[in-house]
Design a protein around this motif. Structure first.
Motif, PDB file in Angstrom:
ATOM      1  N   PHE A   1      36.890  39.763  37.615  1.00  0.00           N
ATOM      2  CA  PHE A   1      37.555  41.230  37.293  1.00  0.00           C
ATOM      3  C   PHE A   1      37.284  41.517  36.000  1.00  0.00           C
ATOM      4  O   PHE A   1      37.532  40.732  35.249  1.00  0.00           O
ATOM      5  N   ASN A   2      36.796  42.902  36.166  1.00  0.00           N
ATOM      6  CA  ASN A   2      37.101  43.727  34.795  1.00  0.00           C
ATOM      7  C   ASN A   2      37.273  44.713  33.969  1.00  0.00           C
ATOM      8  O   ASN A   2      37.108  45.834  34.793  1.00  0.00           O
TER       9      ASN A   2
ATOM     10  N   TYR B   1      41.488  37.890  43.724  1.00  0.00           N
ATOM     11  CA  TYR B   1      42.074  38.449  42.059  1.00  0.00           C
ATOM     12  C   TYR B   1      43.524  38.456  42.106  1.00  0.00           C
ATOM     13  O   TYR B   1      43.674  40.021  42.813  1.00  0.00           O
ATOM     14  N   LEU B   2      44.564  38.204  41.946  1.00  0.00           N
ATOM     15  CA  LEU B   2      45.778  38.297  41.843  1.00  0.00           C
ATOM     16  C   LEU B   2      46.679  37.953  40.455  1.00  0.00           C
ATOM     17  O   LEU B   2      46.797  39.262  40.121  1.00  0.00           O
ATOM     18  N   SER B   3      46.322  37.055  39.545  1.00  0.00           N
ATOM     19  CA  SER B   3      46.514  37.184  38.098  1.00  0.00           C
ATOM     20  C   SER B   3      45.812  35.966  37.425  1.00  0.00           C
ATOM     21  O   SER B   3      45.337  35.158  38.127  1.00  0.00           O
ATOM     22  N   GLY B   4      45.323  35.336  36.281  1.00  0.00           N
ATOM     23  CA  GLY B   4      45.693  34.771  35.604  1.00  0.00           C
ATOM     24  C   GLY B   4      44.002  34.699  35.254  1.00  0.00           C
ATOM     25  O   GLY B   4      42.991  35.662  35.097  1.00  0.00           O
ATOM     26  N   SER B   5      42.978  33.757  35.712  1.00  0.00           N
ATOM     27  CA  SER B   5      41.712  33.995  35.076  1.00  0.00           C
ATOM     28  C   SER B   5      40.488  34.794  36.500  1.00  0.00           C
ATOM     29  O   SER B   5      40.569  34.880  37.230  1.00  0.00           O
ATOM     30  N   THR B   6      39.562  35.485  35.208  1.00  0.00           N
ATOM     31  CA  THR B   6      39.355  36.544  36.134  1.00  0.00           C
ATOM     32  C   THR B   6      38.275  36.583  36.002  1.00  0.00           C
ATOM     33  O   THR B   6      37.321  37.480  37.327  1.00  0.00           O
ATOM     34  N   LEU B   7      37.811  35.176  36.393  1.00  0.00           N
ATOM     35  CA  LEU B   7      36.272  34.771  37.338  1.00  0.00           C
ATOM     36  C   LEU B   7      37.155  34.084  38.523  1.00  0.00           C
ATOM     37  O   LEU B   7      37.452  33.117  38.189  1.00  0.00           O
ATOM     38  N   VAL B   8      36.632  34.723  39.992  1.00  0.00           N
ATOM     39  CA  VAL B   8      37.704  33.747  40.767  1.00  0.00           C
ATOM     40  C   VAL B   8      37.001  33.491  41.271  1.00  0.00           C
ATOM     41  O   VAL B   8      35.497  33.926  41.917  1.00  0.00           O
ATOM     42  N   LYS B   9      36.716  32.269  43.087  1.00  0.00           N
ATOM     43  CA  LYS B   9      35.695  31.436  43.369  1.00  0.00           C
ATOM     44  C   LYS B   9      36.178  32.090  44.743  1.00  0.00           C
ATOM     45  O   LYS B   9      37.628  31.485  45.248  1.00  0.00           O
ATOM     46  N   GLY B  10      35.361  31.426  45.723  1.00  0.00           N
ATOM     47  CA  GLY B  10      35.968  32.019  46.959  1.00  0.00           C
ATOM     48  C   GLY B  10      34.778  31.062  47.946  1.00  0.00           C
ATOM     49  O   GLY B  10      34.235  30.341  47.723  1.00  0.00           O
ATOM     50  N   ILE B  11      34.928  31.649  49.526  1.00  0.00           N
ATOM     51  CA  ILE B  11      34.576  30.271  50.056  1.00  0.00           C
ATOM     52  C   ILE B  11      32.949  30.743  50.243  1.00  0.00           C
ATOM     53  O   ILE B  11      32.270  32.067  49.260  1.00  0.00           O
TER      54      ILE B  11
END
Lengths: 114, 117
Positions: free
Chosen positions: A67-68, A50-60
């Motif tokens: 991010f909360n 997580y760097l910025s933007g949407s708090t829900l990030v998807k990975g591999i």
């Protein structure tokens, strides 16, 4: 200075069950957040960030994290785990003022059983 | 090479001896980290190099530990008068600078396993 706490050192779970690996961080400034995975006898690799933007990030491999900011958390989730997800998972944080210095949590050992 | 290269992969030494561990980062990566991973534990930050800035040595556990980096290339971690508690896997990682164009993802080497007898 920032710090990272992974609340569970070991998480055993059955195959196809959902899993959540918890991560809380402490920092006085805005942060970047990462999850790394270390498979048995292998090096660490990035799972998601997580760097910025949407708090829900998807990975591999079907993992995602949310991010909360109010709870200073970055928990990792997967709706249905596989045997191959057995590994050590590390949460990491770097704050914007320290030029990218990355601090890791103690790790959570995920053990998926058939 | 394509990845981060560390040597030696395994080192067994006697208490009191000096050891030197080497890391070759990915070409073009300005940031280089050293971490220590004791058996069954997490990654302990040791030192961080970023470009031409002064290194962040805040994680070095004692003055027996030191590290150098030549420009944006090879780094060496030196442990003097080794102790049994220095036994661990020493991991090196490199990354591009964290900017709008780079995620700052760390790429890790396979590690150097140090055993102090």
């Amino acid at each position: 200075a920032q710090s990272v706490t992974q609340l569970d050192s070991q998480v055993p779970v059955f195959e196809e069950a959902p899993v959540e690996l918890r991560c809380n961080y402490s920092s006085s400034v805005s942060v970047y957040l990462f999850w790394y995975v270390q498979y048995p006898n292998q090096g660490l690799q990035l799972l998601l960030k997580y760097l910025s933007g949407s708090t829900l990030v998807k990975g591999i491999n079907g993992f995602e994290a949310e991010f909360n900011k109010s709870q200073t958390s970055f928990h990792l989730r997967k709706p249905s785990v596989h045997i191959s997800d057995t590994a050590e998972y590390f949460c990491a944080v770097s704050d914007h003022n320290q030029g990218g210095k990355l601090i890791f949590g103690q790790g959570t050992e995920l053990s998926v059983k058939p | 090479g394509a990845g981060v290269s560390q040597s030696p992969s395994n080192k067994v030494t006697e208490k009191g001896k000096d050891v030197e561990l080497r890391c070759d980062p990915i070409s073009g990566h300005t940031a280089l980290y050293w971490y220590r991973q004791r058996l069954g534990q997490g990654l302990e930050f040791l030192i961080y190099f970023q470009g031409n800035s002064a290194p962040d040595k805040s994680g070095l556990p004692s003055d027996r530990f030191s590290a150098e980096r030549t420009g944006e290339s090879v780094s060496t971690l030196t442990i003097q008068r080794t102790q049994q508690e220095d036994s661990a896997v020493y991991l090196c990682a490199s990354s591009q600078a964290l900017t709008s164009a780079s995620t700052g993802e760390l790429f890790f080497g396979e590690g150097s396993r140090l055993t102090v007898l």
